[in-house]
Design a protein around this motif. Structure first.
Motif, PDB file in Angstrom:
ATOM      1  N   ARG A  91       0.971  -1.308  -0.150  1.00 33.75           N
ATOM      2  CA  ARG A  91      -0.011   0.100   0.067  1.00 33.75           C
ATOM      3  C   ARG A  91       0.874   1.275  -0.019  1.00 33.75           C
ATOM      4  N   ASP A  92       0.655   2.112  -1.068  1.00 36.26           N
ATOM      5  CA  ASP A  92       1.486   3.564  -1.054  1.00 36.26           C
ATOM      6  C   ASP A  92       0.640   4.523   0.034  1.00 36.26           C
ATOM      7  N   THR A  93       1.304   4.726   1.098  1.00 36.99           N
ATOM      8  CA  THR A  93       0.560   5.590   2.014  1.00 36.99           C
ATOM      9  C   THR A  93       0.449   7.083   1.434  1.00 36.99           C
ATOM     10  N   THR A  94       1.277   7.551   0.527  1.00 28.88           N
ATOM     11  CA  THR A  94       0.955   8.715   0.064  1.00 28.88           C
ATOM     12  C   THR A  94      -0.042   8.933  -0.807  1.00 28.88           C
ATOM     13  N   ASN A  95      -0.675   7.941  -1.492  1.00 33.82           N
ATOM     14  CA  ASN A  95      -1.785   8.282  -2.419  1.00 33.82           C
ATOM     15  C   ASN A  95      -2.810   6.990  -2.196  1.00 33.82           C
ATOM     16  N   GLY A  96      -2.573   5.951  -1.551  1.00 36.46           N
ATOM     17  CA  GLY A  96      -3.771   5.083  -1.223  1.00 36.46           C
ATOM     18  C   GLY A  96      -3.641   3.939  -1.978  1.00 36.46           C
ATOM     19  N   LYS A  97      -2.835   3.989  -3.101  1.00 30.78           N
ATOM     20  CA  LYS A  97      -2.934   2.870  -4.166  1.00 30.78           C
ATOM     21  C   LYS A  97      -2.214   1.646  -3.669  1.00 30.78           C
ATOM     22  N   LEU A  98      -2.641   0.287  -4.427  1.00 29.24           N
ATOM     23  CA  LEU A  98      -2.088  -0.802  -4.097  1.00 29.24           C
ATOM     24  C   LEU A  98      -1.308  -1.267  -5.386  1.00 29.24           C
ATOM     25  N   GLU A  99      -0.357  -2.005  -5.106  1.00 30.92           N
ATOM     26  CA  GLU A  99       0.680  -2.586  -5.888  1.00 30.92           C
ATOM     27  C   GLU A  99       0.830  -4.121  -5.711  1.00 30.92           C
ATOM     28  N   PRO A 100       0.637  -5.097  -6.446  1.00 27.95           N
ATOM     29  CA  PRO A 100       0.798  -6.473  -6.228  1.00 27.95           C
ATOM     30  C   PRO A 100       2.002  -6.957  -6.003  1.00 27.95           C
ATOM     31  N   LEU A 101       2.381  -7.955  -5.100  1.00 29.36           N
ATOM     32  CA  LEU A 101       3.547  -8.152  -4.829  1.00 29.36           C
ATOM     33  C   LEU A 101       4.178  -9.479  -5.294  1.00 29.36           C
ATOM     34  N   ASP A 102       3.131 -10.269  -6.208  1.00 28.69           N
ATOM     35  CA  ASP A 102       3.367 -11.622  -6.501  1.00 28.69           C
ATOM     36  C   ASP A 102       3.565 -12.219  -5.403  1.00 28.69           C
ATOM     37  N   LYS A 103       2.806 -12.236  -4.228  1.00 29.28           N
ATOM     38  CA  LYS A 103       2.688 -13.300  -3.208  1.00 29.28           C
ATOM     39  C   LYS A 103       1.411 -13.535  -2.734  1.00 29.28           C
ATOM     40  N   GLU A 104       1.244 -14.688  -2.588  1.00 29.76           N
ATOM     41  CA  GLU A 104       0.010 -15.066  -2.036  1.00 29.76           C
ATOM     42  C   GLU A 104       0.145 -16.422  -1.181  1.00 29.76           C
TER      43      GLU A 104
END
Length: 374
Positions: free
Chosen positions: A347-360
């Protein structure tokens, strides 16, 4: 999974001639646990747990913790020593478990006061459990015993009414039970009657009394509910229309404010909204959409509680019934019911957006996630 190490370097300039000396202090960062509630219709046997590294986002394999039938929602006590789980079979019950970071032990089980409990919550004193029953449209109050177990329901309330959606709103359907931050009121979204039912709460006696109900638009189907960290605003997610309704909150009462769509502009496909959470900094609101299979991000204006849609993110799975934000706010974990996976996002705390980490993490039918730091 190995524990991460943070290196903090302190540089001290001794003199121009003696050069620089570096003293490195190593601080250990411990993994935290994530509890997983499931449906047991396929391979799951009950409640699972995996460890999560709050620095790297790495996670261990899920470990079986306790057998339970359809523990689809979990509530963790404030001291984190006890778990209360719904069980949606045999009429419906709440089950109490003691826990450590490596084990869970069944204590006892009581009726949930209705059929198919889908939500459970604990009041701020830690003395009372609330159960919400979907099929019977009822809620119950149960006392917490000295050993962490639960007593029989001391109060059961049955809702009545219908809504315009004849397939889903033929009667009341309680979908969550939510205690106010000041412990003065309980708010109960009822999908079947398009209301957030309100009850004033006496935490000394455990008694609920009628409060100021809030209506949402007909056919909306209110489901999950959350308070802003500042305690001034609250938000309910509508399952049937994919909208969020905002409220102001003061001294046990809600006042309805505005409504927002969780879907992209122009979207006309099938959707069923599910879960809603706000980041601990109070800056961003998140909601999950099933079938559209996304998480929507809203920016919150903390001065008035209004929302502005920021982005949508694929959950990389199917049917995101539940999700959780890590305690430090740096990650979002999404439980995808039909693809049997918990997907980890940065989670980008500056803009709220999410980035997948290829982890599950693979878990059969995961539908509830709870962070525990012990």
């Amino acid at each position: 999974m190995k524990k991460a190490l943070l290196a903090l370097s302190v540089f001290t300039v001794l003199s121009c001639t003696s050069g620089e000396q570096s003293d490195e202090v190593i601080e250990e960062v411990k993994d935290i646990n994530v509890l997983v509630g499931t449906y047991t219709g396929r391979e799951s046997q009950g409640i699972y747990q995996f460890s999560f590294n709050p620095v790297t986002g790495e996670a261990s394999e899920a470990q079986f913790m306790a057998e339970s039938d359809d523990p689809s929602f979990l509530a963790l006590s404030e001291d984190q020593n006890f778990i209360y789980a719904v069980s949606e079979v045999n009429g419906g019950s709440i089950r109490a478990f003691s826990r450590t970071d490596t084990s869970m032990t069944f204590i006892n089980e009581q009726s949930s006061g209705g059929v198919h409990p889908c939500h459970v919550a604990i009041d701020k004193t830690g003395k009372w459990v609330f159960a919400g029953n979907y099929t019977s449209g009822s809620l119950a109050v149960l006392p917490i015993l000295e050993n962490g177990g639960i007593g029989e329901p001391t109060q059961i309330i049955k809702h009545s009414g219908t809504g315009p959606n004849k397939e889903r709103q033929e009667g009341p359907h309680v979908h969550s039970v939510n205690i106010a931050p000041d412990n003065k009121a309980l708010f109960v979204p009822d999908l079947g009657i398009d209301k957030v039912k309100a009850y004033y709460f006496n935490d000394s006696t455990g008694v609920l009394s009628p409060g100021k109900d809030m209506e949402v638009l007909p056919g909306s189907g209110p489901r999950h509910f959350t308070f802003h960290p500042n305690g001034k605003y609250a938000y309910v997610l509508q399952e049937l229309t994919g909208t969020v309704t905002s409220f102001s909150y003061l001294d046990g009462d809600l006042t309805r404010l505005e409504e927002y769509s969780t879907l992209p502009k122009g979207f006309e496909g099938k959707n069923s909204s599910a879960d809603i959470h706000i980041s601990a900094d109070g800056e961003y609101l998140y909601a999950s959409n099933r079938y559209h299979d996304s998480i929507v991000v809203f920016k919150i204006d903390t001065s008035n509680g209004t929302l502005e849609q920021v982005s949508h993110h694929s959950v990389l799975g199917q049917i995101p019934r539940n999700f959780a934000i890590s305690p430090d706010g740096n990650f979002v974990l999404v439980a995808n019911q039909e693809s049997d996976n918990v997907v980890i996002f940065k989670r980008d705390t500056t803009n709220g957006k999410l980035e997948p980490l290829d982890k599950e993490v693979k878990v059969s039918m995961p539908v509830c996630l709870v962070f525990a730091d012990n």
